[in-house]
Design a protein around this motif. Structure first.
Motif, PDB file in Angstrom:
ATOM      1  N   GLN A   1      54.668 -28.618 -32.228  1.00 26.77           N
ATOM      2  CA  GLN A   1      55.044 -29.643 -33.621  1.00 26.77           C
ATOM      3  C   GLN A   1      56.341 -30.517 -33.092  1.00 26.77           C
ATOM      4  O   GLN A   1      55.999 -31.575 -33.898  1.00 26.77           O
ATOM      5  CB  GLN A   1      55.618 -28.306 -34.047  1.00 26.77           C
ATOM      6  CG  GLN A   1      54.348 -27.371 -35.029  1.00 26.77           C
ATOM      7  CD  GLN A   1      55.333 -26.891 -36.156  1.00 26.77           C
ATOM      8  OE1 GLN A   1      56.050 -26.326 -36.112  1.00 26.77           O
ATOM      9  NE2 GLN A   1      55.034 -27.216 -37.778  1.00 26.77           N
TER      10      GLN A   1
ATOM     11  N   SER B   1      47.783 -33.881 -35.196  1.00 29.70           N
ATOM     12  CA  SER B   1      48.183 -34.929 -36.512  1.00 29.70           C
ATOM     13  C   SER B   1      50.007 -34.857 -36.973  1.00 29.70           C
ATOM     14  O   SER B   1      50.251 -35.337 -35.998  1.00 29.70           O
ATOM     15  CB  SER B   1      48.129 -33.102 -37.339  1.00 29.70           C
ATOM     16  OG  SER B   1      49.331 -32.323 -37.338  1.00 29.70           O
ATOM     17  N   SER B   2      49.297 -35.844 -37.842  1.00 26.07           N
ATOM     18  CA  SER B   2      51.085 -36.538 -38.187  1.00 26.07           C
ATOM     19  C   SER B   2      51.450 -35.869 -39.464  1.00 26.07           C
ATOM     20  O   SER B   2      51.220 -36.156 -40.245  1.00 26.07           O
ATOM     21  CB  SER B   2      50.650 -38.011 -38.365  1.00 26.07           C
ATOM     22  OG  SER B   2      51.794 -38.497 -38.620  1.00 26.07           O
ATOM     23  N   TYR B   3      52.669 -35.392 -38.925  1.00 29.25           N
ATOM     24  CA  TYR B   3      53.775 -35.975 -40.517  1.00 29.25           C
ATOM     25  C   TYR B   3      53.701 -36.397 -40.993  1.00 29.25           C
ATOM     26  O   TYR B   3      53.997 -36.737 -42.368  1.00 29.25           O
ATOM     27  CB  TYR B   3      54.882 -34.502 -40.314  1.00 29.25           C
ATOM     28  CG  TYR B   3      55.064 -33.710 -39.147  1.00 29.25           C
ATOM     29  CD1 TYR B   3      55.424 -33.491 -37.980  1.00 29.25           C
ATOM     30  CD2 TYR B   3      53.673 -32.744 -39.631  1.00 29.25           C
ATOM     31  CE1 TYR B   3      54.820 -32.641 -36.811  1.00 29.25           C
ATOM     32  CE2 TYR B   3      53.852 -31.400 -38.876  1.00 29.25           C
ATOM     33  CZ  TYR B   3      54.716 -31.292 -37.561  1.00 29.25           C
ATOM     34  OH  TYR B   3      54.122 -29.989 -36.837  1.00 29.25           O
TER      35      TYR B   3
ATOM     36  N   THR C   1      49.902 -35.713 -44.289  1.00 32.42           N
ATOM     37  CA  THR C   1      48.331 -35.346 -44.765  1.00 32.42           C
ATOM     38  C   THR C   1      48.894 -33.605 -43.588  1.00 32.42           C
ATOM     39  O   THR C   1      49.339 -34.179 -42.131  1.00 32.42           O
ATOM     40  CB  THR C   1      47.228 -36.350 -44.265  1.00 32.42           C
ATOM     41  OG1 THR C   1      46.581 -35.226 -44.082  1.00 32.42           O
ATOM     42  CG2 THR C   1      47.339 -37.021 -42.946  1.00 32.42           C
ATOM     43  N   ASP C   2      48.152 -33.332 -43.359  1.00 29.05           N
ATOM     44  CA  ASP C   2      47.717 -32.470 -42.432  1.00 29.05           C
ATOM     45  C   ASP C   2      46.371 -32.425 -41.769  1.00 29.05           C
ATOM     46  O   ASP C   2      46.053 -31.386 -41.287  1.00 29.05           O
ATOM     47  CB  ASP C   2      48.186 -30.432 -43.545  1.00 29.05           C
ATOM     48  CG  ASP C   2      47.115 -30.035 -44.672  1.00 29.05           C
ATOM     49  OD1 ASP C   2      47.679 -29.399 -45.063  1.00 29.05           O
ATOM     50  OD2 ASP C   2      47.105 -31.311 -44.844  1.00 29.05           O
ATOM     51  N   THR C   3      45.722 -33.058 -41.661  1.00 25.85           N
ATOM     52  CA  THR C   3      44.505 -33.549 -41.652  1.00 25.85           C
ATOM     53  C   THR C   3      44.835 -33.472 -40.013  1.00 25.85           C
ATOM     54  O   THR C   3      45.284 -34.105 -39.426  1.00 25.85           O
ATOM     55  CB  THR C   3      43.601 -34.737 -41.724  1.00 25.85           C
ATOM     56  OG1 THR C   3      43.540 -34.856 -43.293  1.00 25.85           O
ATOM     57  CG2 THR C   3      42.641 -35.047 -41.272  1.00 25.85           C
ATOM     58  N   GLN C   4      43.273 -32.719 -39.027  1.00 24.03           N
ATOM     59  CA  GLN C   4      43.677 -32.742 -38.337  1.00 24.03           C
ATOM     60  C   GLN C   4      42.193 -33.295 -37.316  1.00 24.03           C
ATOM     61  O   GLN C   4      41.600 -33.399 -37.861  1.00 24.03           O
ATOM     62  CB  GLN C   4      43.824 -31.730 -37.326  1.00 24.03           C
ATOM     63  CG  GLN C   4      44.883 -30.357 -37.950  1.00 24.03           C
ATOM     64  CD  GLN C   4      45.057 -29.127 -37.528  1.00 24.03           C
ATOM     65  OE1 GLN C   4      43.650 -29.148 -36.516  1.00 24.03           O
ATOM     66  NE2 GLN C   4      45.678 -28.370 -38.027  1.00 24.03           N
TER      67      GLN C   4
END
Lengths: 114, 112
Positions: A50, A94-96, A100-103
């Motif tokens: 992370q 993915s980007s915080y 969004t929690d899209t990977q």
């Protein structure tokens, strides 16, 4: 162009050898992930990170190791301790910041043990 | 019970048909839901997120049923190019570091 790259595309390994799979992203994403996919199966999480210099084991971490020395890079080493390493390996990020929690996935590395 | 379950198929449909896939998830606290598409020997690509109110993108419609813990994907007017494996993806816990759980996929084959 922004994206995730993985290399090599195909990799052949002899039994007893360690190999390292490369994953690089220029999306400025904080989190990166490694998955393994076997034929006809879903993706299983090996390791994730992370933040730089920190990573956590996923569901099937045994026989694998990772490092996260740079934000852009998350290499995976498949060690000789991994009993059945032949599989399709996928890296994702993915980007915080985008809330969004899209990977997003790289193109994958197909590893075959000879 | 698997966390995310899908019928593996294959679903064989003619061009122009309407086809629907369901996916069930076990964790009632799940917060985010997605459909990804994966072509043979390629990486998964995001098809659409699934919102509580349902959402539509062209020929594709996704629905979420929290009470029964399933999500669905409807494809109208199927094209040959829709042939792929469709992965149901769930984030089982809020603020769980963007962790996702993947179903095994449903294979769709659209025939001329």
């Amino acid at each position: 162009d922004g994206g995730i790259t993985q290399s090599p595309k195909y990799l052949f390994r002899k039994e007893g050898q360690n190999v390292t799979l490369s994953c690089e992203q220029n999306l400025n994403h904080d989190a990166m992930y490694w998955y393994r996919q076997d034929p006809g199966q879903g993706l299983r999480l090996i390791y994730y990170s992370q933040i730089v210099n920190d990573f956590q084991k996923g569901d099937i971490a045994e026989g694998y190791s990772v490092s996260r020395e740079k934000k852009e890079s998350f290499p995976l080493t498949v060690t000789s301790a991994q009993k059945n390493p032949t599989a399709f390996y996928l890296c994702a990020s993915s980007s915080y910041r985008e809330n969004t929690d899209t990977q997003y996935f790289g193109p994958g590395t197909r590893l075959t043990v000879l | 019970r698997k966390e995310v379950e899908q019928d593996p198929g294959p679903f064989n449909v003619p061009e122009g048909a309407t086809v629907a896939f369901n996916c069930t998830y076990s964790n009632s606290a799940s917060q985010s839901f997605f459909w990804y598409r994966q072509d043979c020997r390629k990486e998964p690509k995001l098809l659409m997120s699934v919102y509580s109110s349902g959402n539509e993108d062209g020929r594709f419609t996704a629905q979420l049923n929290r009470a029964s813990q399933y999500i669905s994907l409807l494809i109208r007017d199927s094209k040959l190019s829709d042939s792929a494996t469709y992965l149901c993806v769930v984030n089982p816990l809020e603020n769980a570091g963007n962790m996702l759980t993947f179903g095994g996929g449903t294979r769709l084959m659209v025939k001329p």
